[in-house]
Enzyme design. Sequence first.
Site, PDB file in Angstrom:
ATOM      1  N   CYS A 101       0.829  -1.200   0.000  1.00 39.10           N
ATOM      2  CA  CYS A 101       0.000   0.000   0.000  1.00 39.10           C
ATOM      3  C   CYS A 101       0.869   1.257   0.000  1.00 39.10           C
ATOM      4  O   CYS A 101       0.580   2.224  -0.705  1.00 39.10           O
ATOM      5  CB  CYS A 101      -0.927  -0.009   1.214  1.00 39.10           C
ATOM      6  SG  CYS A 101      -2.061   1.390   1.299  1.00 39.10           S
ATOM      7  N   CYS A 198      -6.454  -4.143   6.782  1.00 36.40           N
ATOM      8  CA  CYS A 198      -7.631  -3.270   6.757  1.00 36.40           C
ATOM      9  C   CYS A 198      -8.767  -3.833   5.920  1.00 36.40           C
ATOM     10  O   CYS A 198      -9.934  -3.563   6.203  1.00 36.40           O
ATOM     11  CB  CYS A 198      -7.242  -1.876   6.275  1.00 36.40           C
ATOM     12  SG  CYS A 198      -6.757  -1.768   4.534  1.00 36.40           S
TER      13      CYS A 198
END
Length: 357
Positions: A101, A198
């Site tokens: 990410c 997440c």
Amino acid sequence: MRVLAAMSGGVDSAVAAARLVDAGHDVTGVHLALSKNPQTYRSGARGCCSLEDSHDARRAADVLGIPFYVWDLSDEFDAGVVQDFLAEYAAGRTPNPCLRCNEKIKFAAVLERGLALGFDAVATGHYARTRSEGGTVQLLRSTEERKDQSYVLGVLNQEQLRHSLFPLGPATAKAEIRAEAAARGLYLAKKPDSHDICFIPSGDTAGFLTSRLGRRTGDIVDDHGAVVGAHAGAHQFTVGQRHGLHLSVPAADGRPRYVLAVSPSTNTVTVGPKELLAVRAMTGIRPTWTEAPVAGAWRGLAQWRAHAEPMPATIRALGEQMSVELDEPAHGIAPGQAVVYYDGERVVGSATIAETR
């Protein structure tokens, strides 16, 4: 300086933005919407991408008196992080989605958009430091060792580092960050840290992988090839795993067994005693460098998990591959993980582990 402050909705990024305001920068807060349906991501303390988080980030920006926007990067996140995560597990490897990410979203897509809009830098709440040395920006470990996050930033290159700020880099304990947030009137001072992945709100990685990759039963075999159990999908396992094996045949010596290898081609999972997990060398692919590439062999430290103990090693650049030879054996190193190499406290670069020996 015009700074784009990435605000996750947590206390770290809020205090990072506040410190930039104090320093006199022209700060704009931005929250990244990484899911088409953020309510599916989490509630409570898991992850960092929920609807609740976006509201928390907006309230923090209001307290600081800075402009605030939400950017929809869900398509980029799905392609660069979620799909990569699934493909790696399907291939029998163990990826790090937070590192990916940072590489694909926070310091690529966000930075690119920010520069195009006239911002000078992107700031985050990571615990890491930078230092300018002879015209080069060096990436350093945080002086707060327990919170150091330089490992997940090891994929950044020099151009990205030139436009990155980490206001929490100096020696700052987490308790001090929370106290600072409370003193500033940021109500999220007591908000729990985010944990887990997440986009897997339940924390059930195996269940998430099965829902996306399906079930495919196969054998669990010992290090001699004897069948000792069954599984519902090789993608549910990672090298070094001990729990959740549900073996039907116990080890003759009664000792616990660990996952030694995952083979998608044969749909088998191999287990054995812990000593067979020992790794002395690894080969890395897709090398990245925080500064100029380092040629030949050099002595440094190698780290392959966010909170693993860095170990002395001889590191060699072999074209588009990296060779890392550890001074002492280590356990639980899995293909797909990132190995980040250090020169003392300075991050030199990273590579994706393709093979261990």
